[in-house]
Design an enzyme around this catalytic site. Structure first.
Site, PDB file in Angstrom:
ATOM      1  N   GLU A  51      -5.969  -4.539  11.717  1.00  0.00           N
ATOM      2  CA  GLU A  51      -5.353  -5.680  11.131  1.00  0.00           C
ATOM      3  C   GLU A  51      -6.513  -6.813  11.667  1.00  0.00           C
ATOM      4  O   GLU A  51      -7.345  -6.721  12.776  1.00  0.00           O
ATOM      5  CB  GLU A  51      -4.222  -6.095  11.771  1.00  0.00           C
ATOM      6  CG  GLU A  51      -2.999  -4.795  11.573  1.00  0.00           C
ATOM      7  CD  GLU A  51      -2.710  -4.708   9.916  1.00  0.00           C
ATOM      8  OE1 GLU A  51      -3.066  -5.777   9.241  1.00  0.00           O
ATOM      9  OE2 GLU A  51      -2.521  -3.629   9.528  1.00  0.00           O
ATOM     10  N   VAL A  87       6.301   7.494  12.448  1.00  0.00           N
ATOM     11  CA  VAL A  87       5.485   8.013  13.591  1.00  0.00           C
ATOM     12  C   VAL A  87       4.382   8.954  12.942  1.00  0.00           C
ATOM     13  O   VAL A  87       4.747   9.928  12.280  1.00  0.00           O
ATOM     14  CB  VAL A  87       6.319   8.662  14.656  1.00  0.00           C
ATOM     15  CG1 VAL A  87       5.302   9.115  15.688  1.00  0.00           C
ATOM     16  CG2 VAL A  87       7.567   7.950  15.289  1.00  0.00           C
ATOM     17  N   ASP A 102       1.580  -0.567  19.079  1.00  0.00           N
ATOM     18  CA  ASP A 102       2.077   0.310  18.130  1.00  0.00           C
ATOM     19  C   ASP A 102       2.327   1.525  18.711  1.00  0.00           C
ATOM     20  O   ASP A 102       3.408   2.220  18.290  1.00  0.00           O
ATOM     21  CB  ASP A 102       0.863   0.222  17.154  1.00  0.00           C
ATOM     22  CG  ASP A 102       1.020   1.238  15.956  1.00  0.00           C
ATOM     23  OD1 ASP A 102       1.871   0.964  15.136  1.00  0.00           O
ATOM     24  OD2 ASP A 102       0.355   2.041  15.961  1.00  0.00           O
ATOM     25  N   LYS A 131       8.269   1.235  12.357  1.00  0.00           N
ATOM     26  CA  LYS A 131       8.451   1.895  13.667  1.00  0.00           C
ATOM     27  C   LYS A 131       8.764   0.892  14.690  1.00  0.00           C
ATOM     28  O   LYS A 131       9.683   1.013  15.598  1.00  0.00           O
ATOM     29  CB  LYS A 131       7.102   2.468  13.974  1.00  0.00           C
ATOM     30  CG  LYS A 131       5.971   1.314  14.081  1.00  0.00           C
ATOM     31  CD  LYS A 131       4.439   1.976  13.599  1.00  0.00           C
ATOM     32  CE  LYS A 131       4.518   2.273  12.089  1.00  0.00           C
ATOM     33  NZ  LYS A 131       3.153   2.453  11.515  1.00  0.00           N
ATOM     34  N   LYS A 162       5.901   3.903  18.606  1.00  0.00           N
ATOM     35  CA  LYS A 162       5.937   5.343  18.204  1.00  0.00           C
ATOM     36  C   LYS A 162       6.275   6.264  19.432  1.00  0.00           C
ATOM     37  O   LYS A 162       7.220   7.243  19.277  1.00  0.00           O
ATOM     38  CB  LYS A 162       4.766   5.791  17.675  1.00  0.00           C
ATOM     39  CG  LYS A 162       4.396   5.134  16.420  1.00  0.00           C
ATOM     40  CD  LYS A 162       2.686   5.358  15.871  1.00  0.00           C
ATOM     41  CE  LYS A 162       2.369   4.697  14.779  1.00  0.00           C
ATOM     42  NZ  LYS A 162       1.061   4.556  14.423  1.00  0.00           N
ATOM     43  N   ARG A 183       6.470 -11.091  -6.054  1.00  0.00           N
ATOM     44  CA  ARG A 183       5.878 -11.243  -7.316  1.00  0.00           C
ATOM     45  C   ARG A 183       5.788 -10.168  -8.275  1.00  0.00           C
ATOM     46  O   ARG A 183       5.654  -9.104  -7.802  1.00  0.00           O
ATOM     47  CB  ARG A 183       4.441 -11.699  -6.977  1.00  0.00           C
ATOM     48  CG  ARG A 183       3.450 -10.743  -6.261  1.00  0.00           C
ATOM     49  CD  ARG A 183       1.971 -11.235  -6.124  1.00  0.00           C
ATOM     50  NE  ARG A 183       1.271 -10.031  -5.571  1.00  0.00           N
ATOM     51  CZ  ARG A 183       0.887  -9.069  -6.133  1.00  0.00           C
ATOM     52  NH1 ARG A 183       1.082  -9.037  -7.312  1.00  0.00           N
ATOM     53  NH2 ARG A 183       0.138  -8.174  -5.573  1.00  0.00           N
ATOM     54  N   GLY A 200      -2.266   5.490   6.028  1.00  0.00           N
ATOM     55  CA  GLY A 200      -2.973   5.601   4.590  1.00  0.00           C
ATOM     56  C   GLY A 200      -1.736   5.734   3.792  1.00  0.00           C
ATOM     57  O   GLY A 200      -0.625   6.381   3.877  1.00  0.00           O
ATOM     58  N   THR A 220       0.980  -1.321   0.000  1.00  0.00           N
ATOM     59  CA  THR A 220      -0.023   0.022   0.126  1.00  0.00           C
ATOM     60  C   THR A 220       0.817   1.385  -0.041  1.00  0.00           C
ATOM     61  O   THR A 220       0.690   2.152  -0.738  1.00  0.00           O
ATOM     62  CB  THR A 220      -0.869  -0.135   1.338  1.00  0.00           C
ATOM     63  OG1 THR A 220      -1.717  -1.301   1.305  1.00  0.00           O
ATOM     64  CG2 THR A 220      -2.005   1.166   1.150  1.00  0.00           C
TER      65      THR A 220
END
Lengths: 444, 444
Positions: free
Chosen positions: A188, A130, A199, A103, A203, A47, A306, A14
Site C-alpha cells: 500500500e 489468512v 498485517d 483479517k 493473521k 458507485r 491477489g 479487486t
C-alpha cells in the site's frame, strides 16, 4: 436441483471482482460440485459499475443488502473495522451467513462477531482472511482436528516476503525494494501494516486461536517488522547457512518453569535453515508450517494475495455453506458444524499468553567491537555466565578503524536472559555500538 | 454433551494402533473440538491383544463388528481388496459410516463402494488413502471446490521418494538404497507396489477423480516405476539444473487436436527444476502440487506414511463424521454433504483418458553414440524433422571405445512423435545403444 443460493457482494473491488469472475468462469464446476445453482443477486457499491451484469441489483445502501430477503450469504469485502463490523452484525441479526476476508476486523472483533453468529445460528466464514488462497483455516479447523498443535510458523505477509526475497536474491537494500513493491501494487501507499508486521499479527492471532482453542487476542501478539533488516545481516545469515524470513509464530510452551509456560504469539524477522522448505518460499508466496501431534510437520504453500487466490478462498467458504445449508436438524440446531474457532465455544481455554521477555528463541547477534585481544573472550563469557549456549561464531576481518563485526548464533534462550546479557555486552569498553539481534529458529 | 460416538477398528496393526494411541493422547482435544465423547467400542483382530484396554471388545468376527449395534463408524485398516471390500459393504448395508486408508481397494472398487454408500446414505471417508497425513483429499474436495483444476503433480509414494533422494544425495545406486529402505521398514519385503509405481498409481487414480469429477479409472493410469533409474541419469539431470523425482500427474489437456485432448493419468520418474519446492521434498515425505484456476499453484507437504500421520488422517475423517452425525434433515437426507468424488454423483463426467502415445511431456534423452563428426547433427535433425524442440544439449567427453553420451532435453511433445524420432535415432549407425528416456516437466 434445489433452489439457487443467493449471494450479495459488499464491496466489488479487486477481490469482489475476482469473485464475480470466478463465478462466471467456473459456474459449471460449482454446480457440478454442489448440486445447486449459485447466483449473485445484489452488489453493494458506492458507485454504479457498468461491467457488472444487469441482472444483479446494484445499490449503495449496504445495510439494506445485509438484511435483504433476496440474499442467503453476505460476502463482506469492504475492509476496515467499523462499517464492515456494522454490516456483518446486521447480516447476522437477519439470519444471513457471512463470508469475509477481513483479517483486521476478525483479529480485533472476532470474539464478539462469532458469539453473535452463534446466538443467531449462522456462520461467519473467513478462509480468505489468512494466507489468501492457501486453505489454512480449513486445514487447521478440520484436517488437523485430531491433532494437538505444538507450534506453527508462517510466511503470512506477501509484501514482507517479497521484500526479504529481493534483498537476498538481488542484494538490494530495503528501501529500494519497498519502493518497487509499492510500484507493483504489492504494498500500500502507507506500507506500515505490511512492513511493521501488523498485517501478519492480525493473521497470526487468528491462526493461534484455531490452533490452540482460545479467544482471539490480537493485542497480545508481539510484533516486530522488517524495517530494521540490513543487507549486511541478510548476507551474514546466508554465510552461516540461514535465511532471514519474516515469520509469525504461535508456540505452545509447556515448561517446568511456570513463568515461561503458556502460548507465544510473535511476529518477527527470523533466521531459519536455508534448506528448510519454508526458506525457499519466495516472492509474494505465503506458506504455513504446522507441527502437530501425532501428524508431525506439514507445510501449506501458495499465493497469499491477489484477486484469483482470494476469490478462491471466499468461494470455498461459499461452497462449504452451500453444502450445509438446509442441513439443520428439525430443531434448527446447527451446532454440530465446525465451530468458528475450531473448538466448541464453551471449550475455549484461557491459556496464558507470554510476554516478550518470557519467550524462548535462538538468536543471531551482531556485535561491533574494536579488534582487541580478549574482546571475544569477554563476550562469550557473558553469554556463558547467563547460561546461553553458543551454536556458531563468525568473526569478520576488521574494517573501519579496527572494528570487527562478530556474529554469534545462540541456542534457544528466554528473552529476559538475553536482554541482561546484551546489556552487559554493550557495557564492554571494546563494544562500539548497539548489539543487533534477530531471532533464530531451527524449525525442528 | 451428546452421546458418545462409537468406533470399531478392524485391523489393529501399525495404523490401527496409531489410532488407538491418538485417541488416548488427544481425547481432550477431540472432545473440545467436537463437543462429543469418542470411544472405541470394538476391535476386530485375529489374535487377542493384551495391550488394548479391557473395556474394548476384541473379536475375530470382523463381519459381526461391521454390523454391530454398538458401532457408529467402522474404521477398516486390514488392507487388501477382497475381505476388506466385503467388510465395508457389510458396514454400509448396516448403516455404518466407514473410514478407510485402503487406496488399492478404492482405486479398484471405489465406484461400486461409493454408489452403495450413497444408496444407503452413509459416507465412506478416505483421507488416509492418499499421501498419509497430508489432507489432500479434504483440500481437493472442499478447499479447492470453487476452482477448475488444470493439473496436479505429486510425490505420493514415500519409499520411492526416499530411494530417489538417497541416490542423489549420497550417490548410492538403486539396489543399495532399496535394500536399506527394506531394512528401515519403509519398503515391503516385496517392493513391487512401491518401486513399480503401482501404489502411486492407486493414489493418482483417486486424486484425478476428485480433481476432474470423473469415475475412478485405475486401469487407465500409465505407470512406470523407478527401477530403471541410474546414478548416471540422476547426475546428468542435476548438471542440467533438474532433479529426478517419481511423480504422479493428472493433467487436463484441452488441445485443438482432439486426439490429444482429454485427461492424462501417469506415474513416472520425471525431471523437474531443482529450485521447484517439489524438487526439495526429500526422504519419505510426500507432497502434492495442484494448479487450479483461479487459485494458481498450491503445495501440500508432509509425512505420507507412518502410524502417527496416517492416524491423523483417519481421525480427521472421524471428526468430520462426528461433526455431521445427527445433522441429517427431517427426511434423513444427507445429500448436501461433500460428495465422495467431490462432484455430485450424477455429475461425474466421462472425459476421455489419453493413452500413453497421446500424452504430452518434455523429455530427457540419453543417446550413446560413437564420437563421429556429424552424429550430433543427425540426431538433432531427426528431432527437428519430427517437430521436436530442443531445450538443452549436453555432450560429455568420450569414454569407453570413443562412445559419448549425448544428453538432450526437449520441450513438450506428444509421445507418439517422440517414439518415431527415437526409433530413427536408434537406427543411426553411430548410435550404439537404446536411447534412455525420462519425462521432464517444468511445473509451470
Amino acid at each position: 436441483m434445489s433452489k439457487p443460493i443467493k449471494l450479495a457482494i459488499l464491496g466489488p473491488g479487486t477481490v469482489g471482482t475476482g469473485v464475480i469472475n470466478l463465478i462466471n468462469d467456473n459456474l459449471d464446476e460449482l454446480k457440478r460440485r454442489s448440486g445447486r445453482d449459485i447466483i449473485i443477486t445484489e452488489v453493494g457499491t458506492r458507485r454504479q459499475r457498468d461491467d457488472i451484469d444487469a441482472s444483479i441489483v446494484q445499490s449503495d445502501d449496504l445495510m439494506a443488502i445485509a438484511s435483504s430477503d433476496n440474499v442467503d450469504i453476505v460476502i463482506e469485502l469492504i475492509g476496515g473495522t467499523t462499517f464492515a463490523k456494522d454490516l456483518i452484525m446486521q447480516a447476522i441479526k437477519n439470519g444471513k451467513h457471512v463470508v469475509t476476508a477481513n483479517k483486521a476486523l476478525l483479529a480485533e472483533h472476532g470474539n464478539e462477531l462469532f458469539a453473535l453468529a452463534e446466538a443467531h445460528q449462522v456462520h461467519v466464514a473467513y478462509e480468505a482472511a489468512v494466507a489468501g488462497g492457501i486453505p489454512i483455516i480449513k486445514v487447521m479447523r478440520e484436517a488437523l482436528a485430531a491433532n494437538k498443535v505444538e507450534w506453527l510458523a508462517g510466511i503470512i505477509n506477501g509484501t514482507g516476503n517479497f521484500i526479504m526475497s529481493e534483498m537476498r536474491d538481488k542484494g538490494r537494500p530495503f528501501a529500494d525494494v519497498l519502493a518497487e513493491a509499492q510500484a507493483l501494487g504489492y504494498a500500500e501507499a502507507d506500507p506500515t501494516f505490511d512492513v511493521e508486521g501488523i498485517d501478519a499479527a492480525h493473521k497470526l492471532a487468528i491462526l493461534a486461536s484455531i490452533a490452540f482453542g482460545m479467544p482471539l487476542q490480537f493485542d497480545k501478539v508481539y510484533c516486530e517488522g522488517i524495517t530494521g533488516i540490513t543487507l549486511q545481516d541478510v548476507n551474514y545469515a546466508e554465510e552461516l547457512g540461514y535465511r532471514i524470513k519474516h515469520l509469525g509464530f504461535a508456540v505452545r510452551r509447556d515448561s517446568a518453569d511456570s513463568d515461561s509456560s503458556g502460548i507465544e504469539l510473535r511476529v518477527h524477522p527470523t533466521l531459519i535453515p536455508q534448506d528448510a522448505l519454508l526458506a525457499n518460499v519466495n516472492g509474494v508466496k505465503n506458506a504455513v508450517l504446522v507441527n502437530s501431534h501425532p501428524l508431525g510437520q506439514t507445510l501449506y504453500c501458495g499465493d497469499g494475495a491477489g484477486a484469483g487466490a482470494t476469490a478462491s478462498a471466499v468461494m470455498a467458504d461459499v461452497m462449504d455453506l452451500v453444502r450445509i445449508l438446509g442441513s439443520d436438524d428439525a430443531e434448527g440446531n446447527n451446532s454440530h458444524h465446525v465451530p468458528h474457532l475450531a473448538f466448541m465455544p464453551e471449550q475455549l481455554s484461557d491459556s496464558p499468553i507470554l510476554r516478550a521477555e518470557q519467550m524462548t528463541t535462538g538468536y543471531y547477534l551482531r556485535v561491533h567491537a574494536y579488534d582487541n585481544p580478549g574482546v571475544l573472550a569477554d563476550i562469550t563469557r557473558i553469554l556463558s555466565d547467563a547460561g546461553i549456549n553458543i551454536d556458531a561464531i563468525l568473526q569478520k576481518p576488521a574494517h573501519d578503524l579496527g572494528q570487527v563485526p562478530v556474529i554469534i548464533l545462540t541456542l534457544p534462550v528466554v528473552e529476559n536472559q538475553m536482554n541482561l546479557a546484551i546489556e552487559k555486552i554493550e557495557q564492554l569498553d571494546a563494544v562500539t555500538d548497539k548489539v543487533v539481534r534477530i531471532r533464530l529458529d531451527e524449525l525442528d
